[in-house]
Design a protein around this motif. Structure first.
Motif, PDB file in Angstrom:
ATOM      1  N   TYR A   1      -9.099   2.148  -2.364  1.00  0.00           N
ATOM      2  CA  TYR A   1      -8.363   2.364  -1.117  1.00  0.00           C
ATOM      3  C   TYR A   1      -7.140   3.240  -1.376  1.00  0.00           C
ATOM      4  O   TYR A   1      -6.891   4.220  -0.663  1.00  0.00           O
ATOM      5  CB  TYR A   1      -7.937   1.031  -0.492  1.00  0.00           C
ATOM      6  CG  TYR A   1      -6.854   1.211   0.540  1.00  0.00           C
ATOM      7  CD1 TYR A   1      -7.167   1.691   1.811  1.00  0.00           C
ATOM      8  CD2 TYR A   1      -5.527   0.968   0.230  1.00  0.00           C
ATOM      9  CE1 TYR A   1      -6.170   1.907   2.747  1.00  0.00           C
ATOM     10  CE2 TYR A   1      -4.531   1.188   1.163  1.00  0.00           C
ATOM     11  CZ  TYR A   1      -4.846   1.650   2.418  1.00  0.00           C
ATOM     12  OH  TYR A   1      -3.857   1.877   3.339  1.00  0.00           O
TER      13      TYR A   1
ATOM     14  N   SER B   1     -12.049  -0.806  -6.277  1.00  0.00           N
ATOM     15  CA  SER B   1     -11.691  -1.875  -5.355  1.00  0.00           C
ATOM     16  C   SER B   1     -10.400  -1.510  -4.607  1.00  0.00           C
ATOM     17  O   SER B   1     -10.358  -0.500  -3.921  1.00  0.00           O
ATOM     18  CB  SER B   1     -11.576  -3.197  -6.127  1.00  0.00           C
ATOM     19  OG  SER B   1     -11.438  -4.283  -5.246  1.00  0.00           O
ATOM     20  N   LEU B   2      -9.354  -2.308  -4.731  1.00  0.00           N
ATOM     21  CA  LEU B   2      -8.077  -1.981  -4.091  1.00  0.00           C
ATOM     22  C   LEU B   2      -7.627  -0.587  -4.502  1.00  0.00           C
ATOM     23  O   LEU B   2      -7.119   0.186  -3.689  1.00  0.00           O
ATOM     24  CB  LEU B   2      -7.014  -3.017  -4.474  1.00  0.00           C
ATOM     25  CG  LEU B   2      -5.586  -2.735  -4.012  1.00  0.00           C
ATOM     26  CD1 LEU B   2      -5.487  -2.714  -2.498  1.00  0.00           C
ATOM     27  CD2 LEU B   2      -4.630  -3.762  -4.610  1.00  0.00           C
TER      28      LEU B   2
ATOM     29  N   ALA C   1       0.830  -1.206   0.000  1.00  0.00           N
ATOM     30  CA  ALA C   1       0.000   0.000   0.000  1.00  0.00           C
ATOM     31  C   ALA C   1       0.864   1.256   0.000  1.00  0.00           C
ATOM     32  O   ALA C   1       0.594   2.206  -0.746  1.00  0.00           O
ATOM     33  CB  ALA C   1      -0.942  -0.002   1.204  1.00  0.00           C
TER      34      ALA C   1
ATOM     35  N   ALA D   1      -8.136   6.852  -2.210  1.00  0.00           N
ATOM     36  CA  ALA D   1      -8.596   7.582  -1.024  1.00  0.00           C
ATOM     37  C   ALA D   1      -7.415   7.978  -0.139  1.00  0.00           C
ATOM     38  O   ALA D   1      -7.372   9.103   0.381  1.00  0.00           O
ATOM     39  CB  ALA D   1      -9.596   6.737  -0.237  1.00  0.00           C
ATOM     40  N   ALA D   2      -6.458   7.070   0.025  1.00  0.00           N
ATOM     41  CA  ALA D   2      -5.275   7.389   0.834  1.00  0.00           C
ATOM     42  C   ALA D   2      -4.472   8.505   0.186  1.00  0.00           C
ATOM     43  O   ALA D   2      -4.007   9.430   0.861  1.00  0.00           O
ATOM     44  CB  ALA D   2      -4.419   6.136   1.027  1.00  0.00           C
TER      45      ALA D   2
END
Length: 193
Positions: free
Chosen positions: A176, A172-173, A145, A179-180
């Motif tokens: 994430y 999906s992934l 990530a 958004a981060a």
């Protein structure tokens, strides 16, 4: 051990300490074609290099070669806003990525389109449609990530250096990751997750 390491360095209280802003990516590009669609296969050096003392860093680095980021680009002839598409787990193939994000339609609508390949996916992974991130190993997921976030931020810095705006579009992934990144990049024009 990983949680203690992060807590001891203040990262759990302030994630920005872990996610350092990336310098603009320096792209190397080659022309490619998938079906009827011509695009640029771009590569750049990943800015993510955790120190060996970080729990899981050596294991993460040895699993597959992830120093080079791959990205599929569709460019306009003139300056234009960008849609940076962040794919889901198991993706990273130009044909599948272009279809899922409807890249040709976005491009026809006047946007530049960029689809960076996430760590351990596509040409950065063990094989086509295979992945090592995310998985059941928390350290692998942390590094995957963090590297994905750094790689996307380097591409955004490249776009910003061109004086163009960008929107992140994550599935999906990729939702994430997008958004981060949005939490760390206040100059984004928008985000769709």
């Amino acid at each position: 051990q990983l949680v203690d390491y992060l807590e001891g360095r203040g990262v759990l209280a302030d994630p920005g300490l872990w996610h350092i802003p990336s310098a603009p990516a320096v792209l190397t590009e080659s022309a490619r074609r998938v079906g009827h669609l011509s695009f640029s296969h771009s590569t750049y050096v990943s800015p993510y290099e955790p120190e060996d003392s970080v729990p899981g860093a050596r294991r993460y680095a040895e699993y597959t070669r992830n120093e080079t980021v791959h990205a599929w680009l569709l460019r306009q002839q003139r300056p234009a806003p960008w849609v940076v598409c962040v794919h889901g787990a198991g993706m990273g193939d130009p044909f599948a990525d272009m279809v899922v994000f409807r890249a040709a339609s976005l491009h026809a609508g006047g946007f530049n389109v960029a689809i960076p390949v996430l760590p351990h996916h596509g040409p950065r992974g063990a094989g086509r449609f295979s992945m090592a991130f995310p998985n059941e190993d928390p350290a692998m997921n942390l590094h995957g990530a963090a590297q994905a976030i750094a790689d996307v931020r380097a591409l955004l810095a490249y776009i910003d250096a061109r004086g163009e705006r960008a929107v992140l579009f994550g599935l999906s992934l990729g939702g994430y990751v997008a958004a981060a990144v949005a939490a760390l990049e206040p100059t984004l024009a928008g985000i769709v997750v």
